[in-house]
Design an enzyme around this catalytic site. Sequence first.
Site, PDB file in Angstrom:
ATOM      1  CB  CYS A 253      -1.529   7.191   2.037  1.00 15.37           C
ATOM      2  SG  CYS A 253      -2.700   6.359   3.105  1.00 15.37           S
TER       3      CYS A 253
ATOM      4  CD  GLU B 108      -2.946  -0.994   0.048  1.00 13.78           C
ATOM      5  OE1 GLU B 108      -3.044   0.095  -0.554  1.00 13.78           O
ATOM      6  OE2 GLU B 108      -3.580  -2.009  -0.281  1.00 13.78           O
TER       7      GLU B 108
END
Length: 556
Positions: free
Chosen positions: A353, A319
Amino acid sequence: MTSELFGSNNAWQKTDALGNSFKAAPSCCFMERAFVNEMTWLRMSQSGLTEEFHRKYEEALEIVGSQLGQHHPIYVGGEPVFSDAGEFLDRSPIDTRTVIGYFQRAQRKHVRMAIESAKEGFERWGYLDWRKRVGVMRKAADIMSDEKFLLAALITLENGKNRFEAMADVDEAIDYLRYYAYLMEINDGFVKRMGSVYPGEHALSVMKPYGVWAIVSPFNFPLAILTGMSSGALVTGNTVVLKPASDTPYIALRYYEILIRAGVPKDAVNYVTGSGKELQDEFLENEDLMGIAFTGSWEVGSMLYARFSSKAPRPFIAEMGGKNATIITESADIEKAVEGVIRGAFGYGGQKCSATSRLLVQRNVKERFLRRLLERLPEFKVGDPRRRDVFMGPLINERALKNYIEYVELAKKDGRVLYGGKVLKDGEFANGYYVEPTVVEGLSREHRLWKEELFVPILLVKEFDTLEEAIEMANDSDYGLTAGIFSKNKDDVKMFFERIQAGVAYANRIVGSTTGAVVGVQAFGGWKRSGSTGKGAGGVYYLYQFMREQSQSTYD
Ligand code: NAD
């Protein structure tokens, strides 16, 4: 345990000749234990317990504050180990004079030992009945829940999150533990009866763990992401070596201790700290390592991904970064959109993020939107995140501060800074990494700042004429993690969901235009350079990634 899992009537639970169990009843008749999100702040504030929340958190700050500055080993097979290479200092970004603790600069040999230990641990943990693993993970969730104020206070001190964000980090970790336990149950341990073609044929599909996994986690969700990745690995029967970010090793140590207290065998979980760069070769070359779950930057993740897969196909769950866009259309509720964008862009100083980093506003509402944005921004206070009125604490470290300064210089040179742009140095800001939330316009689509993930509180603004154009601009990125739209027009929202290239998409989300996914509600995973597997954390497909399928057929 069985009756707890399957309600009072477990007549539906069948076992085949090999002892594998599978569900034989239609799901309408099956009593499963429900999954409930922790949501501490929401629940307490809705129950009139706002002051209790603040009191408990502030008491926890005192307690945790008195436990700082100690020397901590790494743990291999439950044994404390000190490195010959010495220690590194973990300092608080709130005030760098505060030493959170001293942690081991582990060496390659320690990673090797940890992998060896986890390999031995797999012999027991991997073959344990999955219901027992589920029980252990639930126990860990309960311990975490009992101690959540202490954990949240430590997150504030170690990575600078305000109390609400820190508690959300802990809540998310608890949710992962419980949600993945719940997924094991509703999937019956991932044992499924298959069809048959020959007389007397009994075929099963059995999902099995791989073995040892490395869990490499980032600083920004130092408990949630570490817990999410490792609990996914553990509950499915894998064993792990935890390698937290060097800015946040203490909260990771607390998590390690909770797992041990909950009953995870000492060799099934190992805790290693130190420079990722120095340890990477062992992670990449050790053939006993069966998988890596990594969350962090594209730069690191893509390099590890390519090298890890070069010897043999081994799962690498990555990720990575984001460059998330939010679209404001002419029909948007401007007040809601402003609130959502401020929270999305500047929550935890843009160090998410999922942070909103590119804002696309329809030309005819741009002026009105920006005026309200700039009017409201001063309400969102920057300061010491231990204070209850502070929205944005410090950046994580000096490197992030240097990046911010460099980006603001570039923005001034090639565009216009509409708000913020300064480093804060006076008074309470003197010893931390504090900066202003910053809004910039006038950069071209080819500009470095428009393309790269910045990971600091800088929001870039651009206008558009048609929604097609806005979606095209939003999609024109190497990343594809999250995206948002504010529009009252249902057709606009439909088109956005149809065309947007992002793993997580939101329409009209006030709590954060692109941020704040909740376990079991929004599966969280990225497309393109943002993620390697297309299956989101906290979603129904996540656990499959930690298992491989075995087809088992027996004949009468
Ligand atoms: P980072 O890539 O610098 O570090 C992540 C982890 O990798 C840390 O534990 C670090 O020690 C380790 N590491 C660094 N270099 C290594 C190497 N050569 N070999 C092995 N390990 C190494 O990321 P960060 O600064 O901690 O976190 C911020 C990044 O994480 C941002 O890019 C952000 O977008 C991303 N992130 C993504 C998600 C997501 O779910 N997509 C969530 C949170 C953070």
